[in-house]
Each structure stands twice: as C-alpha cells, then as structure tokens.
Write an enzyme that holds these catalytic residues in place. Structure first.
Site, PDB file in Angstrom:
ATOM      1  N   SER A   7     -29.402  26.129 -42.080  1.00 55.48           N
ATOM      2  CA  SER A   7     -29.680  27.281 -41.224  1.00 55.48           C
ATOM      3  C   SER A   7     -29.873  26.827 -39.786  1.00 55.48           C
ATOM      4  O   SER A   7     -30.781  26.042 -39.486  1.00 55.48           O
ATOM      5  CB  SER A   7     -30.947  28.001 -41.696  1.00 55.48           C
ATOM      6  OG  SER A   7     -31.350  28.913 -40.698  1.00 55.48           O
ATOM      7  N   HIS A  30     -25.403  28.585 -42.095  1.00 53.89           N
ATOM      8  CA  HIS A  30     -26.161  29.835 -42.236  1.00 53.89           C
ATOM      9  C   HIS A  30     -26.643  30.287 -40.852  1.00 53.89           C
ATOM     10  O   HIS A  30     -27.330  29.550 -40.148  1.00 53.89           O
ATOM     11  CB  HIS A  30     -27.340  29.573 -43.177  1.00 53.89           C
ATOM     12  CG  HIS A  30     -28.144  30.774 -43.519  1.00 53.89           C
ATOM     13  ND1 HIS A  30     -27.791  31.659 -44.519  1.00 53.89           N
ATOM     14  CD2 HIS A  30     -29.311  31.232 -43.012  1.00 53.89           C
ATOM     15  CE1 HIS A  30     -28.710  32.604 -44.609  1.00 53.89           C
ATOM     16  NE2 HIS A  30     -29.641  32.381 -43.696  1.00 53.89           N
ATOM     17  N   ASP A  32     -28.764  33.083 -38.873  1.00 53.66           N
ATOM     18  CA  ASP A  32     -29.774  34.140 -39.015  1.00 53.66           C
ATOM     19  C   ASP A  32     -29.741  35.069 -37.812  1.00 53.66           C
ATOM     20  O   ASP A  32     -30.106  34.671 -36.700  1.00 53.66           O
ATOM     21  CB  ASP A  32     -31.170  33.514 -39.142  1.00 53.66           C
ATOM     22  CG  ASP A  32     -31.376  32.854 -40.489  1.00 53.66           C
ATOM     23  OD1 ASP A  32     -31.140  33.514 -41.514  1.00 53.66           O
ATOM     24  OD2 ASP A  32     -31.774  31.673 -40.517  1.00 53.66           O
ATOM     25  N   MET A  34     -31.334  38.216 -36.100  1.00 57.52           N
ATOM     26  CA  MET A  34     -32.577  39.016 -36.135  1.00 57.52           C
ATOM     27  C   MET A  34     -32.628  39.919 -34.912  1.00 57.52           C
ATOM     28  O   MET A  34     -32.310  39.476 -33.798  1.00 57.52           O
ATOM     29  CB  MET A  34     -33.795  38.084 -36.127  1.00 57.52           C
ATOM     30  CG  MET A  34     -33.809  37.073 -37.255  1.00 57.52           C
ATOM     31  SD  MET A  34     -35.357  36.157 -37.260  1.00 57.52           S
ATOM     32  CE  MET A  34     -34.971  34.891 -38.478  1.00 57.52           C
ATOM     33  N   HIS A  63     -26.512  35.972 -42.041  1.00 54.99           N
ATOM     34  CA  HIS A  63     -27.614  36.678 -42.702  1.00 54.99           C
ATOM     35  C   HIS A  63     -28.189  37.665 -41.697  1.00 54.99           C
ATOM     36  O   HIS A  63     -28.881  37.281 -40.762  1.00 54.99           O
ATOM     37  CB  HIS A  63     -28.663  35.635 -43.155  1.00 54.99           C
ATOM     38  CG  HIS A  63     -29.907  36.219 -43.735  1.00 54.99           C
ATOM     39  ND1 HIS A  63     -31.055  35.475 -43.928  1.00 54.99           N
ATOM     40  CD2 HIS A  63     -30.184  37.458 -44.188  1.00 54.99           C
ATOM     41  CE1 HIS A  63     -31.995  36.247 -44.461  1.00 54.99           C
ATOM     42  NE2 HIS A  63     -31.492  37.457 -44.624  1.00 54.99           N
ATOM     43  N   MET A  65     -30.611  40.184 -40.484  1.00 50.26           N
ATOM     44  CA  MET A  65     -31.951  40.780 -40.630  1.00 50.26           C
ATOM     45  C   MET A  65     -32.089  41.805 -39.524  1.00 50.26           C
ATOM     46  O   MET A  65     -32.807  41.617 -38.535  1.00 50.26           O
ATOM     47  CB  MET A  65     -33.017  39.671 -40.537  1.00 50.26           C
ATOM     48  CG  MET A  65     -33.058  38.813 -41.796  1.00 50.26           C
ATOM     49  SD  MET A  65     -33.876  37.240 -41.557  1.00 50.26           S
ATOM     50  CE  MET A  65     -32.497  36.295 -40.921  1.00 50.26           C
ATOM     51  N   MET A 134     -34.760  36.267 -51.024  1.00 48.62           N
ATOM     52  CA  MET A 134     -35.599  35.624 -50.008  1.00 48.62           C
ATOM     53  C   MET A 134     -36.812  34.998 -50.688  1.00 48.62           C
ATOM     54  O   MET A 134     -37.508  35.652 -51.474  1.00 48.62           O
ATOM     55  CB  MET A 134     -36.079  36.656 -48.977  1.00 48.62           C
ATOM     56  CG  MET A 134     -35.016  37.190 -48.041  1.00 48.62           C
ATOM     57  SD  MET A 134     -34.155  35.933 -47.082  1.00 48.62           S
ATOM     58  CE  MET A 134     -35.493  35.207 -46.124  1.00 48.62           C
ATOM     59  N   ASP A 172     -33.285  31.504 -49.938  1.00 50.89           N
ATOM     60  CA  ASP A 172     -33.453  31.250 -48.507  1.00 50.89           C
ATOM     61  C   ASP A 172     -34.931  31.339 -48.150  1.00 50.89           C
ATOM     62  O   ASP A 172     -35.562  32.385 -48.343  1.00 50.89           O
ATOM     63  CB  ASP A 172     -32.645  32.309 -47.727  1.00 50.89           C
ATOM     64  CG  ASP A 172     -32.694  32.107 -46.221  1.00 50.89           C
ATOM     65  OD1 ASP A 172     -33.204  31.067 -45.766  1.00 50.89           O
ATOM     66  OD2 ASP A 172     -32.212  33.011 -45.506  1.00 50.89           O
TER      67      ASP A 172
HETATM   68  O1  5SP Z   1     -33.640  33.816 -43.011  1.00 47.39           O
HETATM   69  C1  5SP Z   1     -34.435  32.940 -42.739  1.00 47.39           C
HETATM   70  C2  5SP Z   1     -35.802  33.253 -42.208  1.00 47.39           C
HETATM   71  O2  5SP Z   1     -35.939  34.621 -42.144  1.00 47.39           O
HETATM   72  C3  5SP Z   1     -34.053  31.559 -43.032  1.00 47.39           C
HETATM   73  O3  5SP Z   1     -32.663  31.376 -43.124  1.00 47.39           O
HETATM   74  C4  5SP Z   1     -34.742  30.420 -42.337  1.00 47.39           C
HETATM   75  O4  5SP Z   1     -33.982  29.904 -41.279  1.00 47.39           O
HETATM   76  C5  5SP Z   1     -34.971  29.303 -43.315  1.00 47.39           C
HETATM   77  O5  5SP Z   1     -35.679  28.281 -42.698  1.00 47.39           O
HETATM   78  P1  5SP Z   1     -36.517  27.237 -43.554  1.00 47.39           P
HETATM   79  O6  5SP Z   1     -37.534  28.027 -44.351  1.00 47.39           O
HETATM   80  O7  5SP Z   1     -35.527  26.538 -44.451  1.00 47.39           O
HETATM   81  O8  5SP Z   1     -37.113  26.340 -42.531  1.00 47.39           O
HETATM   82 FE   FE2 Z   2     -31.590  33.315 -43.522  1.00 52.89          FE
END
Ligand code: 5SP
Ligand code: FE2
Length: 227
Positions: A7, A30, A32, A34, A63, A65, A134, A172
């Site tokens: 990620s 990955h 993210d 947001m 992903h 969010m 999650m 995740d």
């Molecule tokens: O979607 C998410 C957080 O919302 C993840 O993808 C985080 O980026 C995971 O990070 P780690 O918990 O592996 O540090």
């Molecule tokens: Fe994520």
C-alpha cells in the site's frame, strides 16, 4: 498462490514512481483513495492514479474510501486502475456498479468495514472478482490488526467454496509478519501491507518474506486443498 499488494499510503508521496520501483515483483500496487468524508483522511485522486499508471508496470489496485463510488469508481478504471474496490456502505447500487467496472475492463471488488457483516451480501458475490475484508477501521495506515475479523474471513471463504467462485479474498489493515499467517489460514489469498512493506529497510525483501509466510500458512489449509 498468495498475492502481496504493497500500500503506497505508507510510501513517500513525493517519490511515488521510485516507491513503486522499490516493490518490483509485487502482484499489484494498492492505492488508497480517501475523500475526507467517507473516512476522516484525504489522500489522492484521479490525476495521481493516471500518472502512477503511466509510471509503473505494476497493475493498480485502487481502494476507494469515498462517498458516491457509483459516480467515481468507473473513472478510476479510465484512469488506468486494473482493479477497483468500492465500499458497500457507500454504494447506492453495488451490483450495477460492479457490472459497470467489469464492463469497462477492470476487476470489480467490494469492501466491508469491520462492522459490516458478509451474510447479507452472499448473493452478490458472483458479481465480484474480489472481496476486501478490512482488518482495521479504514482511514489510516499503521493501525493494529483486528483479530476479531478472523471469523468473518473464515465465513467468507466458506461462502466462496459453497458457491464454487473464483473470487479473491483480500485483507487490508495491520497485515504484517506477525498477522499474515492467521489471515492465510482463515482463507485470505490477497494481502495488502503498507507499513510492513514501506517501513522495512528493503521493501522488496519484505514483500518476499510476507509471501512466503502466507504461502506456507495456506498450504495445508482446508480451503487451499479443496481449491
Ligand atoms: O486502506 C487502508 C487504510 O484505510 C490500508 O490500505 C492501509 O494503507 C494499510 O496500512 P497498514 O495497516 O498495512 O500499515
Ligand atoms: Fe486500503
């Protein structure tokens, strides 16, 4: 075969192309997204996904969010994402959205927050290429793994087997060398890892280490044998 998806939330956003290069050999990157509404954090959007998809050969696992994924998710396919995950809690019409993502040429994936059960969505699973469970509350990297999610992973793997689906099961949040084996035994086969990869001295080696732990943990699991 276990897949490890680093990620980039834990990477240096000013050096994304080099950070992608640092995890060469990963299955997916990955990303993210947001929006500061669905989750209390703000990251990146379509222009960054477009640039990143040109800068790396690693396919992008976006992903989302965000609120209103019905409107935005198809645009992430156009921006170059190979897989797009929307949250069921935010989607107005998840089946229609999954079909639209697939029709545009990407893998369709749906995510469940920790408090969202899988059972109401059993009939929707054939519409998906991946389900994301999650294992932290979405919004931030570096949080502690919620082991109370393990029964949900197990239950989802049972549903995948019951319907004989080719559905990837992603976890995740808080995935690391000390938690990945439990996720793999429970039935996950795609593992997102942010801090465990980008916090390591050698990110590519961290990916290889996680993959080997996941593969040996799932080798004897009932679900991997039955597959
Ligand atoms: O979607 C998410 C957080 O919302 C993840 O993808 C985080 O980026 C995971 O990070 P780690 O918990 O592996 O540090
Ligand atoms: Fe994520």
């Amino acid at each position: 075969m276990a897949q490890i998806n680093p990620s980039i939330l834990s990477a240096d956003f000013a050096r994304l192309a080099q950070e992608a290069e640092a995890v060469r050999g990963s299955d997916w990157l990955h990303v993210d997204v947001m929006d500061n509404h669905f989750v209390p954090n703000l990251t990146l959007g379509i222009p960054v996904v477009e640039s990143l998809s040109r800068a790396t050969d690693i396919p992008l696992d976006c992903h989302l969010m965000i609120e209103d994924p019905d409107r935005w998710a198809p645009q992430y396919v156009e921006a170059g994402a190979g897989s797009v995950t929307f949250h069921v809690e935010a989607a107005a019409a998840p089946v229609r959205l999954a079909r639209e993502i697939r029709a545009k040429g990407a893998r369709a994936s749906m995510a469940l927050k920790p408090g969202t059960p899988i059972e109401p969505y059993e009939d929707l699973l054939p519409e998906l290429d991946m389900l994301l469970i999650m294992t932290v509350e979405p919004g931030f990297g570096g949080q502690a793994f919620l082991d109370i999610m393990l029964p949900k992973i197990r239950r989802t793997r049972e549903l995948i087997a019951k319907h004989d689906l080719e559905l990837w099961l992603q976890v995740d949040g808080g995935v690391s060398a000390s938690t990945i084996e439990r996720c793999a035994e429970a039935g996950a086969d795609v593992f997102v890892a942010g801090s465990a990869v980008y916090g390591a001295e050698d990110p590519a080696q961290a990916v290889a280490g996680l993959r080997s732990l996941a593969e040996s943990a799932s080798a004897d699991a009932w679900w991997a044998c039955a597959h």
